[in-house]
Design a protein around this motif. Structure first.
Motif, mmCIF file in Angstrom:
data_model
loop_
_atom_site.group_PDB
_atom_site.id
_atom_site.type_symbol
_atom_site.label_atom_id
_atom_site.label_comp_id
_atom_site.label_asym_id
_atom_site.label_seq_id
_atom_site.Cartn_x
_atom_site.Cartn_y
_atom_site.Cartn_z
ATOM 1 N N ASP A 1 -10.694 -3.998 4.243
ATOM 2 C CA ASP A 1 -10.901 -4.474 5.458
ATOM 3 C C ASP A 1 -10.110 -3.792 6.467
ATOM 4 O O ASP A 1 -10.069 -4.324 7.762
ATOM 5 N N ALA A 2 -10.754 -3.016 6.380
ATOM 6 C CA ALA A 2 -10.578 -1.854 7.797
ATOM 7 C C ALA A 2 -9.667 -2.005 8.741
ATOM 8 O O ALA A 2 -9.791 -2.055 10.487
ATOM 9 N N TYR A 3 -8.464 -2.217 8.367
ATOM 10 C CA TYR A 3 -6.872 -2.296 9.470
ATOM 11 C C TYR A 3 -6.812 -0.982 9.866
ATOM 12 O O TYR A 3 -7.084 0.132 9.730
ATOM 13 N N ARG A 4 -6.662 -0.955 11.161
ATOM 14 C CA ARG A 4 -6.886 0.305 12.090
ATOM 15 C C ARG A 4 -4.736 0.962 11.922
ATOM 16 O O ARG A 4 -5.660 2.029 11.920
ATOM 17 N N ASN A 5 -4.160 0.059 10.909
ATOM 18 C CA ASN A 5 -3.337 1.195 10.553
ATOM 19 C C ASN A 5 -3.598 2.386 9.496
ATOM 20 O O ASN A 5 -2.793 3.480 9.147
ATOM 21 N N ILE A 6 -4.615 1.756 9.029
ATOM 22 C CA ILE A 6 -5.182 3.443 7.921
ATOM 23 C C ILE A 6 -5.758 4.456 9.027
ATOM 24 O O ILE A 6 -5.185 4.960 8.474
ATOM 25 N N TYR A 7 -6.317 4.301 9.699
ATOM 26 C CA TYR A 7 -6.226 5.449 10.942
ATOM 27 C C TYR A 7 -5.350 6.054 11.363
ATOM 28 O O TYR A 7 -4.909 7.176 11.565
ATOM 29 N N GLN A 8 -3.930 5.063 11.793
ATOM 30 C CA GLN A 8 -2.990 5.389 12.299
ATOM 31 C C GLN A 8 -2.413 5.909 11.713
ATOM 32 O O GLN A 8 -1.280 7.177 11.536
ATOM 33 N N PHE A 9 -1.477 5.334 10.373
ATOM 34 C CA PHE A 9 -0.498 5.727 9.458
ATOM 35 C C PHE A 9 -1.239 6.329 7.870
ATOM 36 O O PHE A 9 -1.030 7.716 7.223
ATOM 37 N N GLY A 10 -2.363 5.801 7.758
ATOM 38 C CA GLY A 10 -2.911 6.337 6.003
ATOM 39 C C GLY A 10 -3.620 8.192 6.299
ATOM 40 O O GLY A 10 -3.696 8.964 5.550
ATOM 41 N N PHE A 11 -4.757 8.171 7.628
ATOM 42 C CA PHE A 11 -5.231 9.156 8.133
ATOM 43 C C PHE A 11 -5.339 10.242 7.837
ATOM 44 O O PHE A 11 -5.814 11.096 7.378
ATOM 45 N N PRO A 12 -3.962 10.638 8.788
ATOM 46 C CA PRO A 12 -3.208 11.749 8.757
ATOM 47 C C PRO A 12 -2.376 12.480 7.754
ATOM 48 O O PRO A 12 -2.988 13.588 6.519
ATOM 49 N N ILE A 13 -2.242 11.545 6.380
ATOM 50 C CA ILE A 13 -1.419 12.004 5.202
ATOM 51 C C ILE A 13 -2.916 12.352 4.397
ATOM 52 O O ILE A 13 -2.778 13.184 3.821
ATOM 53 N N LEU A 14 -3.753 11.462 4.527
ATOM 54 C CA LEU A 14 -5.214 11.751 3.560
ATOM 55 C C LEU A 14 -6.096 13.190 4.141
ATOM 56 O O LEU A 14 -6.505 14.172 3.303
ATOM 57 N N LYS A 15 -5.777 13.525 5.342
ATOM 58 C CA LYS A 15 -6.206 14.876 6.044
ATOM 59 C C LYS A 15 -5.742 15.944 5.593
ATOM 60 O O LYS A 15 -6.335 16.644 5.892
ATOM 61 N N GLU A 16 -4.619 15.529 5.961
ATOM 62 C CA GLU A 16 -3.310 16.918 5.388
ATOM 63 C C GLU A 16 -3.781 17.794 4.225
ATOM 64 O O GLU A 16 -3.393 18.746 3.681
ATOM 65 N N ARG A 17 -4.586 16.468 2.978
ATOM 66 C CA ARG A 17 -4.442 17.072 1.765
ATOM 67 C C ARG A 17 -5.619 17.134 1.439
ATOM 68 O O ARG A 17 -5.635 17.407 -0.076
ATOM 69 N N ASP A 18 -6.735 16.994 2.609
ATOM 70 C CA ASP A 18 -8.130 17.085 2.342
ATOM 71 C C ASP A 18 -8.824 16.016 1.122
ATOM 72 O O ASP A 18 -9.664 16.272 0.652
ATOM 73 N N PHE A 19 -7.866 14.757 1.410
ATOM 74 C CA PHE A 19 -8.520 13.902 0.153
ATOM 75 C C PHE A 19 -9.431 12.993 0.446
ATOM 76 O O PHE A 19 -9.916 11.991 1.398
ATOM 77 N N PRO A 20 -10.734 13.275 0.014
ATOM 78 C CA PRO A 20 -11.853 12.063 0.121
ATOM 79 C C PRO A 20 -11.000 10.232 0.269
ATOM 80 O O PRO A 20 -10.235 10.140 -0.800
ATOM 81 N N PHE A 21 -11.338 9.685 0.724
ATOM 82 C CA PHE A 21 -11.561 7.962 0.412
ATOM 83 C C PHE A 21 -12.758 7.255 0.968
ATOM 84 O O PHE A 21 -13.353 7.446 1.726
ATOM 85 N N THR A 22 -12.576 6.171 0.639
ATOM 86 C CA THR A 22 -13.341 5.767 1.110
ATOM 87 C C THR A 22 -13.104 3.821 1.482
ATOM 88 O O THR A 22 -11.399 3.394 0.676
ATOM 89 N N VAL A 23 -13.486 3.208 3.168
ATOM 90 C CA VAL A 23 -12.531 1.689 3.317
ATOM 91 C C VAL A 23 -14.078 0.700 3.127
ATOM 92 O O VAL A 23 -14.660 1.236 3.928
ATOM 93 N N PHE A 24 -13.727 -0.437 2.915
ATOM 94 C CA PHE A 24 -14.529 -0.933 2.639
ATOM 95 C C PHE A 24 -14.575 -1.359 3.801
ATOM 96 O O PHE A 24 -13.291 -2.473 3.705
ATOM 97 N N ILE A 25 -15.171 -2.386 4.427
ATOM 98 C CA ILE A 25 -15.141 -2.768 5.471
ATOM 99 C C ILE A 25 -15.688 -4.317 5.819
ATOM 100 O O ILE A 25 -16.575 -4.376 5.687
ATOM 101 N N ASN A 26 -14.674 -5.280 6.700
ATOM 102 C CA ASN A 26 -15.598 -7.160 7.439
ATOM 103 C C ASN A 26 -15.855 -6.817 8.380
ATOM 104 O O ASN A 26 -14.869 -6.264 9.632
#
Length: 356
Positions: free
Chosen positions: A90-115
């Motif tokens: 669903d491409a919610y902005r909170n993925i960028y605000q709160f999820g992305f920093p956590i993933l980036k810090e751990r060097d984890f790849p991820f996929t976002v399915f966007i509408n």
């Protein structure tokens, strides 16, 4: 950098071949919101998400790119031991605000399915193309979740079957074009809104070379249906780390076949027929649970074939049967899930065997 990390993990896994088998399956986690203020049923808090990601790191899970993993499974190539993939819908902005920093810090790849409809109208609650480009630089991949997030099996009022299918094709094709135009490429993956699909939609996606995910839980292997792949929900009621650990350590159910009379449920209890591969399994510990009903009844037709039946009919909406069985070591579980839809009156669901 991500490609090097991924293939490096594969080489390490192969080098350990003498002591550990290469993994030929992958659990895929499904998230939506990462926020303390969004709907709890589809959310994890930043603290919960951090706990999940820290566990993956400390337990030596190998978080890898989803599309690469699927291509390797289909080609019969081994994945790293304890491979797992992370996805969001669903491409919610909170993925960028709160999820992305956590993933980036751990060097984890991820996929976002966007509408894309809320993205295109620049909704403040959804990602921007600029944010997605930034996330691409740190392992983010963006895939198809249709334009408007429709119930894909429902027709509009007075809409013919041909018009319905054309509308669904546009929902998919438009997003593919937008991904190419704004992000440079598409991974040719789609997550069905609400998990809804049928054989006509599967055929449409197959023609385009698109891999698709439903909303049934389970583990992806080379033998999975790549037009209706499973994922494990990890938000809301499914966010508890204790239960997530069990799912992360799951294996595919060793099945020759699985059959259900319909993907629609009606006035009668649903049933599911499963036939197991030849081998030594803990079939005595095999159990199935029906959503909202408890255990399913099991009728063993033979030593390797069972019929699981719900105790009563589903209510309107979606219902499922989840089946598990410990492996021979007792340390991991085989997992299988099947979802039905019980249509409501006047919801306009497409007929199952329509030829129009």
């Amino acid at each position: 950098m991500k490609l090097k990390a991924y293939f490096g993990s594969v080489l390490i896994g192969l080098a350990l071949g003498a002591t550990a088998q290469a993994q030929d399956y992958i659990p895929v986690l499904q998230y939506h919101h990462v926020s303390e203020t969004s709907p709890k049923s589809t959310s994890v808090t930043p603290e919960q998400f951090t706990e999940h990601m820290d566990y993956l790191k400390s337990a030596n899970f190998q978080v890898i790119d989803l599309r690469m993993a699927l291509d390797d499974l289909k080609a019969g190539k081994p994945l790293p031991e304890k491979a797992v993939a992370i996805t969001f819908d669903d491409a919610y902005r909170n993925i960028y605000q709160f999820g992305f920093p956590i993933l980036k810090e751990r060097d984890f790849p991820f996929t976002v399915f966007i509408n894309t409809e809320p993205v295109q109208r620049k909704s403040r609650s959804f990602l921007t193309w600029e944010q997605m480009k930034e996330m691409q630089g740190f392992g983010g991949v963006f895939a198809n979740h249709t334009i408007s997030h429709p119930y894909m099996l429902r027709k509009n009022e007075a809409e013919s079957d041909v018009e319905w299918l054309a509308r669904m094709r546009n929902e998919v094709d438009t997003v593919e074009i937008l991904l190419e135009d704004n992000l440079g490429s598409s991974p040719k993956m789609l997550a069905y809104p609400y998990g809804e699909s049928n054989s006509q939609i599967h055929e449409m996606l197959k023609e385009q070379g698109i891999i698709a995910f439903g909303q049934q839980s389970g583990v992806v292997s080379a033998e999975s249906d790549y037009l209706n792949l499973p994922r494990f929900p990890a938000s809301g009621a499914y966010a508890k780390l204790a239960t997530l650990k069990t799912k992360l350590n799951s294996k595919p159910m060793p099945l020759v076949s699985q059959e259900s009379s319909s993907f629609y449920a009606g006035d009668l209890p649903v049933s599911l027929t499963l036939k197991f591969k030849e081998g030594k399994y803990r079939l005595k510990d095999f159990v199935c649970y029906v959503s909202g009903q408890g255990k399913a009844s099991l009728d063993w037709v033979s030593d390797t074939e069972v019929i699981a039946t719900a105790s009563k009919a589903f209510r309107v909406g979606r219902g499922r049967i989840n089946c598990t069985m410990p492996d021979n070591t007792g340390r991991q579980y085989h997992w299988y899930s099947h979802v039905w839809i019980r249509p409501g009156v006047d919801q306009g669901y497409i007929l199952e065997k329509s030829e129009n």
